[in-house]
Design an enzyme around this catalytic site. Sequence first.
Site, PDB file in Angstrom:
ATOM      1  N   ASP A  73       0.813  -1.212   0.000  1.00  0.00           N
ATOM      2  CA  ASP A  73       0.000   0.000   0.000  1.00  0.00           C
ATOM      3  C   ASP A  73       0.848   1.264   0.000  1.00  0.00           C
ATOM      4  O   ASP A  73       2.073   1.207   0.162  1.00  0.00           O
ATOM      5  CB  ASP A  73      -0.970  -0.014   1.199  1.00  0.00           C
ATOM      6  CG  ASP A  73      -0.313  -0.433   2.508  1.00  0.00           C
ATOM      7  OD1 ASP A  73       0.937  -0.420   2.582  1.00  0.00           O
ATOM      8  OD2 ASP A  73      -1.042  -0.776   3.445  1.00  0.00           O
ATOM      9  N   ASN A 142      -7.544  -2.581  14.256  1.00  0.00           N
ATOM     10  CA  ASN A 142      -8.934  -2.844  13.866  1.00  0.00           C
ATOM     11  C   ASN A 142      -9.050  -4.057  12.934  1.00  0.00           C
ATOM     12  O   ASN A 142     -10.102  -4.287  12.353  1.00  0.00           O
ATOM     13  CB  ASN A 142      -9.536  -1.603  13.193  1.00  0.00           C
ATOM     14  CG  ASN A 142      -8.820  -1.232  11.898  1.00  0.00           C
ATOM     15  OD1 ASN A 142      -7.894  -1.917  11.471  1.00  0.00           O
ATOM     16  ND2 ASN A 142      -9.263  -0.159  11.263  1.00  0.00           N
ATOM     17  N   HIS A 144      -7.333  -4.514  10.178  1.00  0.00           N
ATOM     18  CA  HIS A 144      -7.029  -4.301   8.752  1.00  0.00           C
ATOM     19  C   HIS A 144      -5.756  -5.031   8.338  1.00  0.00           C
ATOM     20  O   HIS A 144      -4.852  -5.244   9.138  1.00  0.00           O
ATOM     21  CB  HIS A 144      -7.006  -2.809   8.373  1.00  0.00           C
ATOM     22  CG  HIS A 144      -5.817  -2.020   8.828  1.00  0.00           C
ATOM     23  ND1 HIS A 144      -5.843  -0.651   8.973  1.00  0.00           N
ATOM     24  CD2 HIS A 144      -4.558  -2.385   9.163  1.00  0.00           C
ATOM     25  CE1 HIS A 144      -4.660  -0.221   9.363  1.00  0.00           C
ATOM     26  NE2 HIS A 144      -3.865  -1.257   9.489  1.00  0.00           N
ATOM     27  N   GLU A 149      -9.655  -1.867   5.267  1.00  0.00           N
ATOM     28  CA  GLU A 149     -10.285  -1.548   6.542  1.00  0.00           C
ATOM     29  C   GLU A 149     -11.513  -2.457   6.752  1.00  0.00           C
ATOM     30  O   GLU A 149     -11.972  -3.105   5.803  1.00  0.00           O
ATOM     31  CB  GLU A 149     -10.701  -0.075   6.544  1.00  0.00           C
ATOM     32  CG  GLU A 149      -9.547   0.914   6.353  1.00  0.00           C
ATOM     33  CD  GLU A 149      -8.680   1.120   7.602  1.00  0.00           C
ATOM     34  OE1 GLU A 149      -8.573   0.195   8.437  1.00  0.00           O
ATOM     35  OE2 GLU A 149      -8.103   2.216   7.726  1.00  0.00           O
TER      36      GLU A 149
HETATM   37  P1  PGA Z   1       2.113  -1.642  12.799  1.00  0.00           P
HETATM   38  O1  PGA Z   1       0.966  -1.539  11.716  1.00  0.00           O
HETATM   39  O2  PGA Z   1       3.060  -2.687  12.312  1.00  0.00           O
HETATM   40  O3  PGA Z   1       2.734  -0.272  12.801  1.00  0.00           O
HETATM   41  O4  PGA Z   1       1.453  -2.004  14.091  1.00  0.00           O
HETATM   42  C1  PGA Z   1       0.375  -2.697  11.266  1.00  0.00           C
HETATM   43  C2  PGA Z   1      -0.720  -2.377  10.283  1.00  0.00           C
HETATM   44  O5  PGA Z   1      -1.384  -1.329  10.444  1.00  0.00           O
HETATM   45  O6  PGA Z   1      -0.921  -3.161   9.356  1.00  0.00           O
END
Ligand code: PGA
Length: 249
Positions: A73, A142, A144, A149
């Site tokens: 992404d 959450n 995702h 999302e």
């Molecule tokens: P993080 O993010 O590794 O910074 O916890 C993970 C994500 O949002 O996929």
Amino acid sequence: MNKVAKPTIVVATDKDHAALCTADLIHQAVSENSSAVLGLATGGTPVGVYRLLVERFQAGDLDFSDLTTFNLDEYVGLAPEHDQSYRYFMQQQLFDHVNVNRERTHVPNGLATDIEIHVAEYEKQILQAGGIDLQLLGIGNNGHIAFNEPGSAIDSRTRQVDLTDDTIEANSRFFNSAADVPRHAITMGIGTILEARRIVLMATGESKAKVVQAAIEGPAAPRNPASLLQGHVGLTFVLDPASAHLLRI
Ligand code: PGA
């Protein structure tokens, strides 16, 4: 009887060991196929993994010269040189320190003028490369995966999405303020991710425990996008004890 594939669950001894286990899985994929196609992730979680891969390259144990990579992404509106863009992150954490061919590293372009055309092209490039051999994933608080999302469809493809307020809040730690966090992103879809031959989802820390438990033991439902990975035949979770402690294993 209909047998549903169960994921492999690796509970490492701590966060550093989780990075080591994940780096080993990537290392193994590259050892098996020096021209493998890797799907890569950004965020705080994989930083230790990339550090280990760089060390192994520097020690002469890993060769990136024939690899192709696709990142999950990118924020819409951020230039590749922006220090919070995911292209910049990948250059800093990995690409600038190894012998990967920059032309074969792909990160969605946050400045694409025609996003519809760009995302279709991204999907096409993945197919032309032969598909993704190993996809590394983190997981959001959450649920995702990439920027899919809650509510994202199991057959979603690479597209532009709106970020939720909790993702903006979670990611504001990297920006001066939440107001500076882009509101939109380009993300591979869940359908795109599910086509990877192997998927390695890494999670660490207590803050991920509930969502990891729901992803593995809850129903497969769009409200927890990571749960939609259930049933993938090449799925591995690499967890530390803090993120794994609610699992009934
Ligand atoms: P993080 O993010 O590794 O910074 O916890 C993970 C994500 O949002 O996929």
